[in-house]
Design a protein around this motif. Structure first.
Motif, PDB file in Angstrom:
ATOM      1  N   LEU A 182       0.835  -1.199   0.000  1.00 46.78           N
ATOM      2  CA  LEU A 182       0.000   0.000   0.000  1.00 46.78           C
ATOM      3  C   LEU A 182       0.871   1.249   0.000  1.00 46.78           C
ATOM      4  N   GLY A 183       1.919   1.259   0.821  1.00 50.79           N
ATOM      5  CA  GLY A 183       2.829   2.400   0.842  1.00 50.79           C
ATOM      6  C   GLY A 183       3.474   2.648  -0.502  1.00 50.79           C
ATOM      7  N   LEU A 184       3.791   1.572  -1.213  1.00 52.66           N
ATOM      8  CA  LEU A 184       4.381   1.719  -2.545  1.00 52.66           C
ATOM      9  C   LEU A 184       3.455   2.451  -3.510  1.00 52.66           C
ATOM     10  N   ASN A 185       2.163   2.379  -3.258  1.00 62.20           N
ATOM     11  CA  ASN A 185       1.186   2.913  -4.202  1.00 62.20           C
ATOM     12  C   ASN A 185       0.530   4.214  -3.740  1.00 62.20           C
ATOM     13  N   LEU A 186       0.956   4.727  -2.600  1.00 58.09           N
ATOM     14  CA  LEU A 186       0.413   6.001  -2.142  1.00 58.09           C
ATOM     15  C   LEU A 186       1.170   7.167  -2.768  1.00 58.09           C
ATOM     16  N   ARG A 187       0.503   8.299  -2.829  1.00 54.35           N
ATOM     17  CA  ARG A 187       1.072   9.524  -3.363  1.00 54.35           C
ATOM     18  C   ARG A 187       0.915  10.637  -2.325  1.00 54.35           C
ATOM     19  N   PRO A 188       1.650  11.744  -2.457  1.00 59.78           N
ATOM     20  CA  PRO A 188       1.515  12.841  -1.490  1.00 59.78           C
ATOM     21  C   PRO A 188       0.084  13.320  -1.318  1.00 59.78           C
ATOM     22  N   GLU A 189      -0.684  13.309  -2.412  1.00 59.99           N
ATOM     23  CA  GLU A 189      -2.063  13.793  -2.303  1.00 59.99           C
ATOM     24  C   GLU A 189      -2.927  12.914  -1.417  1.00 59.99           C
ATOM     25  N   HIS A 190      -2.567  11.638  -1.283  1.00 62.62           N
ATOM     26  CA  HIS A 190      -3.324  10.772  -0.375  1.00 62.62           C
ATOM     27  C   HIS A 190      -3.110  11.209   1.079  1.00 62.62           C
ATOM     28  N   PHE A 191      -1.868  11.534   1.428  1.00 66.20           N
ATOM     29  CA  PHE A 191      -1.601  12.014   2.770  1.00 66.20           C
ATOM     30  C   PHE A 191      -2.209  13.394   2.987  1.00 66.20           C
ATOM     31  N   ALA A 192      -2.289  14.182   1.908  1.00 66.64           N
ATOM     32  CA  ALA A 192      -2.877  15.519   2.031  1.00 66.64           C
ATOM     33  C   ALA A 192      -4.325  15.450   2.486  1.00 66.64           C
ATOM     34  N   LEU A 193      -5.028  14.391   2.119  1.00 66.90           N
ATOM     35  CA  LEU A 193      -6.422  14.228   2.537  1.00 66.90           C
ATOM     36  C   LEU A 193      -6.542  14.112   4.050  1.00 66.90           C
ATOM     37  N   LEU A 194      -5.468  13.635   4.693  1.00 63.79           N
ATOM     38  CA  LEU A 194      -5.492  13.441   6.145  1.00 63.79           C
ATOM     39  C   LEU A 194      -4.925  14.635   6.898  1.00 63.79           C
ATOM     40  N   ARG A 195      -4.317  15.548   6.187  1.00 65.60           N
ATOM     41  CA  ARG A 195      -3.663  16.679   6.834  1.00 65.60           C
ATOM     42  C   ARG A 195      -4.604  17.879   6.876  1.00 65.60           C
ATOM     43  N   THR A 196      -5.827  17.640   7.346  1.00 66.05           N
ATOM     44  CA  THR A 196      -6.849  18.682   7.430  1.00 66.05           C
ATOM     45  C   THR A 196      -7.489  18.656   8.809  1.00 66.05           C
ATOM     46  N   ARG A 197      -8.141  19.750   9.165  1.00 62.04           N
ATOM     47  CA  ARG A 197      -8.788  19.825  10.477  1.00 62.04           C
ATOM     48  C   ARG A 197      -9.941  18.834  10.616  1.00 62.04           C
ATOM     49  N   PRO A 198     -10.821  18.683   9.610  1.00 61.56           N
ATOM     50  CA  PRO A 198     -11.881  17.678   9.748  1.00 61.56           C
ATOM     51  C   PRO A 198     -11.334  16.260   9.929  1.00 61.56           C
ATOM     52  N   ALA A 199     -10.236  15.937   9.252  1.00 64.31           N
ATOM     53  CA  ALA A 199      -9.645  14.607   9.390  1.00 64.31           C
ATOM     54  C   ALA A 199      -9.133  14.397  10.810  1.00 64.31           C
ATOM     55  N   ARG A 200      -8.537  15.441  11.391  1.00 65.62           N
ATOM     56  CA  ARG A 200      -8.033  15.321  12.767  1.00 65.62           C
ATOM     57  C   ARG A 200      -9.176  15.120  13.752  1.00 65.62           C
ATOM     58  N   ARG A 201     -10.281  15.802  13.524  1.00 64.17           N
ATOM     59  CA  ARG A 201     -11.431  15.618  14.408  1.00 64.17           C
ATOM     60  C   ARG A 201     -11.956  14.184  14.332  1.00 64.17           C
ATOM     61  N   CYS A 202     -12.059  13.673  13.120  1.00 65.20           N
ATOM     62  CA  CYS A 202     -12.506  12.282  12.957  1.00 65.20           C
ATOM     63  C   CYS A 202     -11.514  11.321  13.591  1.00 65.20           C
ATOM     64  N   ALA A 203     -10.215  11.649  13.502  1.00 67.46           N
ATOM     65  CA  ALA A 203      -9.183  10.782  14.067  1.00 67.46           C
ATOM     66  C   ALA A 203      -9.330  10.682  15.578  1.00 67.46           C
ATOM     67  N   VAL A 204      -9.603  11.798  16.227  1.00 64.36           N
ATOM     68  CA  VAL A 204      -9.775  11.787  17.677  1.00 64.36           C
ATOM     69  C   VAL A 204     -10.946  10.891  18.061  1.00 64.36           C
ATOM     70  N   VAL A 205     -12.044  11.010  17.316  1.00 59.90           N
ATOM     71  CA  VAL A 205     -13.215  10.172  17.577  1.00 59.90           C
ATOM     72  C   VAL A 205     -12.859   8.696  17.397  1.00 59.90           C
ATOM     73  N   ALA A 206     -12.102   8.395  16.336  1.00 59.90           N
ATOM     74  CA  ALA A 206     -11.721   7.002  16.064  1.00 59.90           C
ATOM     75  C   ALA A 206     -10.889   6.425  17.202  1.00 59.90           C
ATOM     76  N   PHE A 207      -9.928   7.193  17.710  1.00 57.61           N
ATOM     77  CA  PHE A 207      -9.085   6.692  18.800  1.00 57.61           C
ATOM     78  C   PHE A 207      -9.869   6.553  20.100  1.00 57.61           C
ATOM     79  N   VAL A 208     -10.772   7.483  20.355  1.00 55.84           N
ATOM     80  CA  VAL A 208     -11.589   7.382  21.570  1.00 55.84           C
ATOM     81  C   VAL A 208     -12.460   6.127  21.508  1.00 55.84           C
ATOM     82  N   CYS A 209     -13.077   5.893  20.363  1.00 53.11           N
ATOM     83  CA  CYS A 209     -13.931   4.706  20.215  1.00 53.11           C
ATOM     84  C   CYS A 209     -13.109   3.419  20.318  1.00 53.11           C
ATOM     85  N   ALA A 210     -11.921   3.407  19.682  1.00 55.93           N
ATOM     86  CA  ALA A 210     -11.065   2.219  19.744  1.00 55.93           C
ATOM     87  C   ALA A 210     -10.599   1.965  21.171  1.00 55.93           C
ATOM     88  N   GLY A 211     -10.239   3.031  21.881  1.00 57.80           N
ATOM     89  CA  GLY A 211      -9.802   2.874  23.256  1.00 57.80           C
ATOM     90  C   GLY A 211     -10.909   2.363  24.160  1.00 57.80           C
TER      91      GLY A 211
END
Length: 355
Positions: A182-211
């Motif tokens: 998967l790493g071989l096939n990712l591009r910078p724009e894929h990581f750019a999708l995660l480098r946003t404020r809405p993504a960080r908010r969703c990430a916090v929710v994901a970790f809280v739920c997983a925990g």
């Protein structure tokens, strides 16, 4: 937002020029190596705890997949040229052999195990180096076929349906393979999708739920599900059960890997420069964990309860910082970043290396 294509790296070392590096990736690598060291240290005291066991389970769900994904991402320009293979030998294979010796001797001294140097059966954390060596060598293969990620997933699932031994850490090599591909096939724009404020908010929710889920699930299921080192027979489940659980783990790990990258700082931090040298704390921290075991440290910390858990966590984070610093790198560079003898390099290549 500045996005750079990945530059080739022998592994996760300090040789690349700092002015060409994206701090996002160095931040991610340093945070991941901290989680790796914490996971190995928590293993010494985790059983019989509750909150720590839940945190340990969550960390193991995503930290190695994310680490391996980055290794794949930074292997995109590997084509198998002789100079690339030499750097792979210097940066991965030789350190593997040296630290396999070190960890075999340490286990013998600390645990009273017979001293056996068996480089085809990796000891402790050395499995990752031989796995990376094989993954990177396979890069041209994954570049030559279509739909590489689904095929790697099928290979991973099929590996768990076999009864293969642990030679060359093959169970882990094959079961963790999809993250490298998967790493071989990712591009910078894929990581750019995660480098946003809405993504960080969703990430916090994901970790809280997983925990929360991990906390309610304590005691956790067999740890081998997440360490990917055994097949379905050792896990004592049927083939359909094994496939269902593994697919579920893939999905959960993917969510938490994305959540992790969404939380990684995008700008330079006090630890950004240390993210260029994560090979050092990775290879050295296990020796210090064994030293703590020999000193009888972990029973004392476990008896302290939450206080001991906090002390161990703070100590390990501090240790990773120290093992990443320039003085430590200078001291251990001959072991962690060795160079092939001049005579081992073809004459036509010596002038290119400026040796």
């Amino acid at each position: 937002m500045r996005l750079r294509m990945p530059t080739p790296e022998p592994l996760l070392t300090a040789r690349s020029a700092q002015d060409t590096r994206d701090p996002f990736f160095d931040n991610a690598k340093f945070l991941l190596i901290v989680l790796v060291a914490l996971g190995h240290s928590w293993e010494q005291i985790v059983y019989g705890t509750h909150a720590l066991q839940a945190v340990h389970t969550v960390v193991y769900t995503f930290h190695m997949p994310a680490f391996i994904l980055l290794c794949g991402y930074f292997s995109q320009r590997f084509t198998g040229r002789p100079d690339q293979v030499r750097r792979l030998i210097e940066g991965v294979l030789i350190p593997y052999l040296l630290f396999e010796l070190a960890y075999s001797a340490t286990n013998s001294a600390v645990r009273g195990e017979p001293y056996l140097f068996t480089p085809t059966e990796p000891t402790y954390l050395c499995w990752f180096l031989i796995a990376l060596f094989l993954w990177r060598l396979s890069t041209p293969l994954w570049r030559a076929i279509s739909h590489p990620v689904p095929i790697a997933v099928l290979v991973s699932l099929a590996a768990g349906l076999t009864t293969m031994g642990y030679d060359l850490a093959l169970p882990r090599v094959l079961m963790f393979l999809p993250w490298f591909v998967l790493g071989l096939n990712l591009r910078p724009e894929h990581f750019a999708l995660l480098r946003t404020r809405p993504a960080r908010r969703c990430a916090v929710v994901a970790f809280v739920c997983a925990g929360a889920a991990a906390y309610l699930w304590v005691p956790a299921p067999d740890e081998h599900w997440l360490s990917m080192d055994t097949g379905y027979t050792d896990l004592d489940v049927s083939r359909p059960q094994y496939l269902a659980v593994r697919i579920g783990i893939f999905a959960l790990s993917a969510v938490l890997v994305a959540a992790f990258f969404a939380c990684v700082p995008r700008r330079r931090t006090p630890f950004t420069a240390l993210g260029a040298a994560t090979m050092y704390p990775y290879l050295l921290h296990g020796l210090l964990i064994r030293a703590g075991e020999a000193a009888g440290l972990y029973p004392l910390l476990k008896d302290l309860g939450v206080t001991g858990q906090v002390l161990l966590t703070v100590g390990v984070v501090t240790l990773v910082f120290l093992l990443s610093t320039p003085p430590v790198r200078r001291l251990f560079r001959p072991l962690v970043e060795p160079r092939l003898p001049r005579r081992a390099v073809p004459a036509g290549e010596r002038s290119k290396q400026g040796r």
